[in-house]
Design a protein around this motif. Structure first.
Motif, PDB file in Angstrom:
ATOM      1  N   ARG A  94     -19.979  23.706  30.500  1.00 43.77           N
ATOM      2  CA  ARG A  94     -18.706  23.437  30.689  1.00 43.77           C
ATOM      3  C   ARG A  94     -18.777  22.406  29.405  1.00 43.77           C
ATOM      4  NH1 ARG A  94     -18.842  19.904  34.522  1.00 43.77           N
ATOM      5  NH2 ARG A  94     -21.206  19.676  34.808  1.00 43.77           N
ATOM      6  N   VAL A  95     -17.272  23.481  28.786  1.00 43.62           N
ATOM      7  CA  VAL A  95     -17.380  22.685  27.487  1.00 43.62           C
ATOM      8  C   VAL A  95     -15.636  21.635  27.355  1.00 43.62           C
ATOM      9  CG1 VAL A  95     -17.013  23.122  25.233  1.00 43.62           C
ATOM     10  CG2 VAL A  95     -18.902  24.350  25.883  1.00 43.62           C
ATOM     11  N   CYS A  96     -15.483  20.841  26.416  1.00 43.05           N
ATOM     12  CA  CYS A  96     -14.589  20.162  25.913  1.00 43.05           C
ATOM     13  C   CYS A  96     -14.518  20.722  24.828  1.00 43.05           C
ATOM     14  CB  CYS A  96     -14.256  18.650  25.727  1.00 43.05           C
ATOM     15  SG  CYS A  96     -12.612  18.246  26.097  1.00 43.05           S
ATOM     16  N   ASP A  97     -13.508  21.767  24.339  1.00 42.69           N
ATOM     17  CA  ASP A  97     -13.111  21.637  23.049  1.00 42.69           C
ATOM     18  C   ASP A  97     -12.101  20.944  22.413  1.00 42.69           C
ATOM     19  OD1 ASP A  97     -14.308  24.284  22.942  1.00 42.69           O
ATOM     20  OD2 ASP A  97     -13.361  25.422  23.730  1.00 42.69           O
ATOM     21  N   PHE A  98     -12.729  20.235  20.995  1.00 42.51           N
ATOM     22  CA  PHE A  98     -11.618  19.776  20.098  1.00 42.51           C
ATOM     23  C   PHE A  98     -11.294  21.077  19.268  1.00 42.51           C
ATOM     24  CE2 PHE A  98     -14.242  16.816  22.794  1.00 42.51           C
ATOM     25  CZ  PHE A  98     -13.512  15.671  22.987  1.00 42.51           C
ATOM     26  N   ALA A  99     -10.438  20.549  18.160  1.00 39.02           N
ATOM     27  CA  ALA A  99      -9.585  21.100  17.576  1.00 39.02           C
ATOM     28  C   ALA A  99      -9.174  19.989  16.438  1.00 39.02           C
ATOM     29  CB  ALA A  99      -8.443  22.047  18.168  1.00 39.02           C
ATOM     30  N   PRO A 100     -10.019  19.696  15.597  1.00 37.15           N
ATOM     31  CA  PRO A 100     -10.140  19.504  14.410  1.00 37.15           C
ATOM     32  C   PRO A 100      -9.897  19.839  13.500  1.00 37.15           C
ATOM     33  CG  PRO A 100     -11.976  19.396  14.652  1.00 37.15           C
ATOM     34  CD  PRO A 100     -11.541  20.033  15.453  1.00 37.15           C
ATOM     35  N   ASN A 101      -8.747  19.930  11.793  1.00 38.04           N
ATOM     36  CA  ASN A 101      -8.136  20.853  10.825  1.00 38.04           C
ATOM     37  C   ASN A 101      -9.483  20.874  10.412  1.00 38.04           C
ATOM     38  OD1 ASN A 101      -5.395  20.079  11.358  1.00 38.04           O
ATOM     39  ND2 ASN A 101      -5.285  18.865   9.857  1.00 38.04           N
ATOM     40  N   GLN A 102      -9.785  21.737  10.117  1.00 32.61           N
ATOM     41  CA  GLN A 102     -10.898  22.498   8.858  1.00 32.61           C
ATOM     42  C   GLN A 102     -12.166  22.789  10.051  1.00 32.61           C
ATOM     43  OE1 GLN A 102      -9.802  24.812   6.418  1.00 32.61           O
ATOM     44  NE2 GLN A 102      -7.782  24.074   7.093  1.00 32.61           N
ATOM     45  N   ALA A 103     -12.841  22.806  11.057  1.00 35.49           N
ATOM     46  CA  ALA A 103     -13.827  22.854  11.532  1.00 35.49           C
ATOM     47  C   ALA A 103     -13.113  23.014  12.934  1.00 35.49           C
ATOM     48  CB  ALA A 103     -13.926  21.108  11.510  1.00 35.49           C
ATOM     49  N   SER A 104     -14.297  22.890  13.953  1.00 41.68           N
ATOM     50  CA  SER A 104     -14.512  23.499  15.050  1.00 41.68           C
ATOM     51  C   SER A 104     -15.329  22.176  15.932  1.00 41.68           C
ATOM     52  CB  SER A 104     -14.498  24.898  16.113  1.00 41.68           C
ATOM     53  OG  SER A 104     -15.373  25.421  15.579  1.00 41.68           O
ATOM     54  N   LEU A 105     -15.492  21.989  17.178  1.00 43.87           N
ATOM     55  CA  LEU A 105     -16.238  21.183  17.498  1.00 43.87           C
ATOM     56  C   LEU A 105     -16.315  20.963  19.534  1.00 43.87           C
ATOM     57  CD1 LEU A 105     -17.959  17.876  18.366  1.00 43.87           C
ATOM     58  CD2 LEU A 105     -14.997  16.827  17.913  1.00 43.87           C
ATOM     59  N   GLY A 106     -17.363  21.277  20.020  1.00 47.28           N
ATOM     60  CA  GLY A 106     -17.520  21.355  21.892  1.00 47.28           C
ATOM     61  C   GLY A 106     -18.325  20.225  22.014  1.00 47.28           C
TER      62      GLY A 106
END
Length: 185
Positions: A94-106
């Motif tokens: 179960r992943v929480c996706d964050f959407a920073p500029n120029q990257a991806s973070l989970g």
């Protein structure tokens, strides 16, 4: 295709590949006998011995992965986000996706495999300590970095950052893992 969509796809594939193709190896994570200790990282500070994962209970079973890192905390490390954090299922996580500029973070929760399930798959794995928890850091060949925090022998929290191959994403992934760690049992 936009860079954000591309990076999100690469991160999802990397996270799925890293974790979906792993096998469970019995034993406790740590250095091989006679190797003289564990790897250290100057950013992974600890004043006490790291917690050893146990099977006493499954504390992550009902935890929302988006409760482990706030938008504000993510923005402190990564800069402004393009969207609100959103939960999804990636493989068994179960992943929480964050959407920073120029990257991806989970930030993901796995309740079916612990640190023993981390496989290098062509990347470089090293043992680290994140505050009071044992962890593993995996630098992938595609510019991704995962910091996997052991909670029990059969569960962990995955912090996966893909900032592109031109930048080492591990220092930022470790900072994020240090923000997540106090919310773990």
């Amino acid at each position: 295709m936009s860079l954000r969509i591309f990076l999100t796809c690469v991160a999802a594939v990397a996270l799925t590949t890293i974790t979906a193709c792993t096998g469970v190896t019995p034993g406790s994570p740590g250095p091989a006998p006679g190797t003289g200790g564990s790897a250290s990282n100057e950013n992974a500070r600890s004043t006490t011995s790291p917690a050893t994962p146990t099977d006493a209970k499954e504390p992550l079973e009902s935890t929302d992965p988006c409760s482990l890192l706030t938008r504000s905390e993510a923005e402190q490390v990564m800069g402004p986000l393009d969207a609100e954090p959103a939960q999804e299922k990636v493989g068994s996580a179960r992943v929480c996706d964050f959407a920073p500029n120029q990257a991806s973070l989970g930030v993901g929760i796995r309740t079916n495999v612990g640190l023993a399930g981390i496989q290098p798959n062509g990347g470089e794995v090293k043992d680290v300590t994140v505050k009071r928890h044992q962890a593993k850091q995996l630098l992938g060949a595609t510019g991704s970095c995962g910091v996997y925090i052991g909670v029990t022998s059969s569960s962990r929290v995955d912090v996966v950052l893909n900032a592109g191959a031109s930048t080492d994403p591990c220092p930022l992934a470790l900072k994020i893992a240090e923000l997540v760690e106090p919310r773990l049992s």
